[in-house]
Design an enzyme around this catalytic site. Structure first.
Site, PDB file in Angstrom:
ATOM      1  N   ALA A 225      11.483  21.152   4.135  1.00  0.00           N
ATOM      2  CA  ALA A 225      12.329  21.053   5.336  1.00  0.00           C
ATOM      3  C   ALA A 225      11.444  21.254   6.556  1.00  0.00           C
ATOM      4  O   ALA A 225      10.432  21.943   6.499  1.00  0.00           O
ATOM      5  CB  ALA A 225      13.409  22.125   5.277  1.00  0.00           C
TER       6      ALA A 225
ATOM      7  N   LYS B 140       9.595   3.355  11.094  1.00  0.00           N
ATOM      8  CA  LYS B 140       9.540   1.900  11.226  1.00  0.00           C
ATOM      9  C   LYS B 140      10.041   1.207   9.950  1.00  0.00           C
ATOM     10  O   LYS B 140      10.824   0.256  10.010  1.00  0.00           O
ATOM     11  CB  LYS B 140       8.068   1.526  11.504  1.00  0.00           C
ATOM     12  CG  LYS B 140       7.725   0.070  11.471  1.00  0.00           C
ATOM     13  CD  LYS B 140       6.266  -0.139  11.872  1.00  0.00           C
ATOM     14  CE  LYS B 140       5.336  -0.083  10.686  1.00  0.00           C
ATOM     15  NZ  LYS B 140       4.919  -1.330  10.095  1.00  0.00           N
TER      16      LYS B 140
ATOM     17  N   CYS C 211       4.969   4.895   9.630  1.00  0.00           N
ATOM     18  CA  CYS C 211       5.566   4.245   8.461  1.00  0.00           C
ATOM     19  C   CYS C 211       7.048   4.544   8.294  1.00  0.00           C
ATOM     20  O   CYS C 211       7.872   3.630   8.331  1.00  0.00           O
ATOM     21  CB  CYS C 211       4.806   4.635   7.207  1.00  0.00           C
ATOM     22  SG  CYS C 211       3.187   3.869   7.174  1.00  0.00           S
TER      23      CYS C 211
ATOM     24  N   LEU D 254      10.204  17.686  -0.418  1.00  0.00           N
ATOM     25  CA  LEU D 254      11.384  18.519  -0.175  1.00  0.00           C
ATOM     26  C   LEU D 254      11.008  19.652   0.773  1.00  0.00           C
ATOM     27  O   LEU D 254      11.523  20.764   0.658  1.00  0.00           O
ATOM     28  CB  LEU D 254      11.924  19.082  -1.493  1.00  0.00           C
ATOM     29  CG  LEU D 254      12.699  18.120  -2.393  1.00  0.00           C
ATOM     30  CD1 LEU D 254      13.241  18.839  -3.626  1.00  0.00           C
ATOM     31  CD2 LEU D 254      13.859  17.443  -1.657  1.00  0.00           C
TER      32      LEU D 254
ATOM     33  N   GLU E   4       0.846  -1.203   0.000  1.00  0.00           N
ATOM     34  CA  GLU E   4       0.000   0.000   0.000  1.00  0.00           C
ATOM     35  C   GLU E   4       0.874   1.243   0.000  1.00  0.00           C
ATOM     36  O   GLU E   4       1.981   1.230   0.533  1.00  0.00           O
ATOM     37  CB  GLU E   4      -0.936  -0.023   1.209  1.00  0.00           C
ATOM     38  CG  GLU E   4      -0.267  -0.114   2.566  1.00  0.00           C
ATOM     39  CD  GLU E   4       0.198   1.205   3.132  1.00  0.00           C
ATOM     40  OE1 GLU E   4      -0.275   2.239   2.649  1.00  0.00           O
ATOM     41  OE2 GLU E   4       1.053   1.184   4.034  1.00  0.00           O
TER      42      GLU E   4
HETATM   43  C1  UDX Z   1       3.922   7.392   4.194  1.00  0.00           C
HETATM   44  C2  UDX Z   1       4.036   7.281   2.665  1.00  0.00           C
HETATM   45  O1  UDX Z   1       3.984   8.602   2.093  1.00  0.00           O
HETATM   46  C3  UDX Z   1       2.942   6.377   2.118  1.00  0.00           C
HETATM   47  O2  UDX Z   1       3.095   6.236   0.714  1.00  0.00           O
HETATM   48  C4  UDX Z   1       3.078   5.020   2.815  1.00  0.00           C
HETATM   49  O3  UDX Z   1       2.212   4.092   2.346  1.00  0.00           O
HETATM   50  C5  UDX Z   1       2.906   5.211   4.296  1.00  0.00           C
HETATM   51  O4  UDX Z   1       3.925   6.094   4.769  1.00  0.00           O
HETATM   52  P1  UDX Z   1       2.419   8.760   5.917  1.00  0.00           P
HETATM   53  O5  UDX Z   1       3.213   8.090   6.994  1.00  0.00           O
HETATM   54  O6  UDX Z   1       0.942   8.814   6.049  1.00  0.00           O
HETATM   55  O7  UDX Z   1       2.708   8.066   4.501  1.00  0.00           O
HETATM   56  O8  UDX Z   1       2.930  10.275   5.841  1.00  0.00           O
HETATM   57  P2  UDX Z   1       3.746  11.184   4.819  1.00  0.00           P
HETATM   58  O9  UDX Z   1       2.843  12.173   4.207  1.00  0.00           O
HETATM   59  O10 UDX Z   1       4.580  10.410   3.901  1.00  0.00           O
HETATM   60  O11 UDX Z   1       4.684  11.981   5.860  1.00  0.00           O
HETATM   61  C6  UDX Z   1       5.572  11.286   6.725  1.00  0.00           C
HETATM   62  C7  UDX Z   1       6.347  12.265   7.577  1.00  0.00           C
HETATM   63  O12 UDX Z   1       7.251  13.025   6.780  1.00  0.00           O
HETATM   64  C8  UDX Z   1       5.501  13.292   8.327  1.00  0.00           C
HETATM   65  O13 UDX Z   1       5.991  13.446   9.637  1.00  0.00           O
HETATM   66  C9  UDX Z   1       5.691  14.574   7.533  1.00  0.00           C
HETATM   67  O14 UDX Z   1       5.539  15.737   8.315  1.00  0.00           O
HETATM   68  C10 UDX Z   1       7.126  14.406   7.061  1.00  0.00           C
HETATM   69  N1  UDX Z   1       7.414  15.154   5.831  1.00  0.00           N
HETATM   70  C11 UDX Z   1       6.804  14.835   4.664  1.00  0.00           C
HETATM   71  C12 UDX Z   1       8.384  16.173   5.844  1.00  0.00           C
HETATM   72  O15 UDX Z   1       8.982  16.475   6.888  1.00  0.00           O
HETATM   73  N2  UDX Z   1       8.674  16.821   4.672  1.00  0.00           N
HETATM   74  C13 UDX Z   1       8.067  16.512   3.497  1.00  0.00           C
HETATM   75  O16 UDX Z   1       8.396  17.152   2.484  1.00  0.00           O
HETATM   76  C14 UDX Z   1       7.094  15.490   3.496  1.00  0.00           C
END
Ligand code: UDX
Length: 432
Positions: free
Chosen positions: A252, A263, A260, A250, A151
């Site tokens: 910051a 882990k 996810c 990208l 997924e």
């Molecule tokens: C992620 C993956 O995107 C998804 O495809 C997978 O199936 C599950 O894990 P999710 O954990 O829901 O999804 O969150 P995501 O939107 O990816 O963000 C993860 C973390 O990264 C968050 O803490 C977010 O704040 C951080 N983040 C994300 C950043 O710091 N900068 C970014 O540019 C994007």
């Protein structure tokens, strides 16, 4: 088609409900009586935008129901999806005992040909283990196939991610399973990539680790921007125009969290070590993320000088906006570090406060952004909820003891904040 969805967490509940929305008959199964009880009453065990309406609609249409019995649910099923938890163990490896239990139970209750779909995030080669386990307990030798279908749902946009995916990845070995899967995913009209099962499993590991790498990369660039007085937002924009790089992921910030990325990164590292193919780069990704949180706390320290005895207002607790999920949220570490330095914490999050109560101690949870600002020595932005961008900064300035904002998600423009009379410190941009 008939689907048995095992596991009603973020992945299982969203996937099952969306399959019902596509016209399939879905039974969502879970061994947690609390979750099934709530769902049968029409209440959601998780917060996910758009999900509740879709659950109600499909239950009413008779396409979606809930049960605690795998045996009942697979009687007529064409597919059994395994979407149970794979929590991390202390060494970083994934605990696959739920996957094993479910595989055994499916095998013991097989009545007719079934496509078993591994949906949980699992280490490479799990599909093979599921296949071996089902074969072992499938005493009547009923035909079955095991398919890997990782997924890519993001919390907060999971329903749209399911209904409008960039791609569907399916690892399988038989034409019979392929035909069924094509029929199932056909209505989504998106690219379906068929691979072998191990490649499908690695696509998941590699995609999440790559996205985490992008974030740690830009956070490292942000530190350089801070040193020389450049602006990381402009740097990311400039990089993002190149289609080979792309602008997304990208942003910051004060580090990534959630159930996810941290882990999955650990799990991929663990697997690579086990296979003797050390993936050192991912160690760096992890280290950069851990240090980014510490770096952010130092920014707060720089702004306040002495933290002991000061009141810090925290805006946003969930690991990202539009979710109530507190698992591995950066806010937890940030608050702990501030408390260790003697800060008094008051905080607000639009949705996650009931979950936050379970994991945070000695935090005064407030009813609004303004209540958090009241009497605080500084305001710290940890989650980029869209409504935070629209807060009345004039009012906030009056409520704070000192007009200081430390922004971990770059919500505002430094020049505007300067004009408004704030001391404003953000990520990868000049402090004003
Ligand atoms: C992620 C993956 O995107 C998804 O495809 C997978 O199936 C599950 O894990 P999710 O954990 O829901 O999804 O969150 P995501 O939107 O990816 O963000 C993860 C973390 O990264 C968050 O803490 C977010 O704040 C951080 N983040 C994300 C950043 O710091 N900068 C970014 O540019 C994007």
């Amino acid at each position: 088609m008939n689907i048995c969805m095992i596991g009603t967490g973020y992945v299982g509940l969203v996937t099952g409900t969306c399959f019902a929305e596509l016209g399939n008959k879905v039974i969502c199964v879970d061994n947690d009586p609390r979750k099934i009880g709530l769902l049968k009453k029409g209440e959601m065990p998780i917060y996910e935008p758009g999900l509740e309406e879709l659950v109600h609609k499909n239950v009413k249409a008779g396409r979606l129901s809930f049960s605690m019995s795998i045996a009942d649910a697979i009687k007529t099923a064409d597919f059994a999806f395994i979407a149970v938890g794979t929590p991390p163990r202390s060494d970083g490896s994934a605990d696959l005992s739920y996957v094993e239990n479910v595989s055994r139970e499916i095998a013991q209750n097989l009545k007719k040909y079934l496509v078993i779909v591994e949906k949980s995030t699992v280490p490479v080669e799990t599909c093979e283990w599921v296949k071996k386990t089902v074969s072992k307990y499938n005493r009547k030798k009923i035909p079955f196939d095991v398919v890997s279908n990782p997924e890519f749902l993001r919390e907060g946009t999971a329903v749209t991610d399911f209904l409008k995916p960039d791609r569907v990845i399916v690892g399988l070995e038989s034409d019979r399973a392929k035909k069924s899967v094509q029929k199932l995913y056909g209505p989504l009209k998106c690219p379906i990539l068929f691979t072998d099962t191990k490649s499908a499993e690695i696509i998941k590991h590699a995609s999440n680790s790559f996205l985490a790498t992008k974030i740690s990369y830009i956070n490292s660039v942000a530190k350089i921007c801070e040193k020389v007085g450049a602006n990381v937002e402009q740097v990311a924009e400039g990089m993002g125009f190149d289609p080979r790089i792309g602008r997304s992921f990208l942003n910051a910030g004060c580090g990534f969290g959630g159930f996810c990325f941290p882990k999955d990164l650990e799990a991929f590292l663990w697997i690579s070590k086990k296979l003797g193919a050390d993936f050192e780069m991912l160690e760096a990704v992890k280290k950069v993320n851990e240090e980014q949180i510490i770096h952010f706390v130092h920014k707060i320290e720089e702004a306040l000088w002495i933290i002991n005895g000061k009141t810090v207002g925290i805006l946003g607790l969930a690991f990202k906006p539009n979710t109530d999920d507190m698992r591995f949220a950066p806010s937890i570490d940030i608050i702990r570090m501030l408390q260790e330095r003697g800060a008094k914490i008051q905080a607000y999050d639009p949705i996650s406060m009931p979950n936050a109560k379970k994991v945070l101690q000695n935090v005064a949870l407030k009813d609004s952004v303004y209540d958090v600002a009241k009497g605080a020595d500084c305001l710290v932005i940890v989650t980029e909820w869209p409504q935070f961008r629209k807060i009345d900064l004039g009012k906030i300035k009056k409520l704070l003891s000192h007009p200081t904002i430390i922004d971990g998600r770059n919500l505002f423009l430094p020049e505007n904040m300067k004009k408004l009379g704030f001391h404003y410190s953000s990520i990868g941009r000049k402090s004003v």
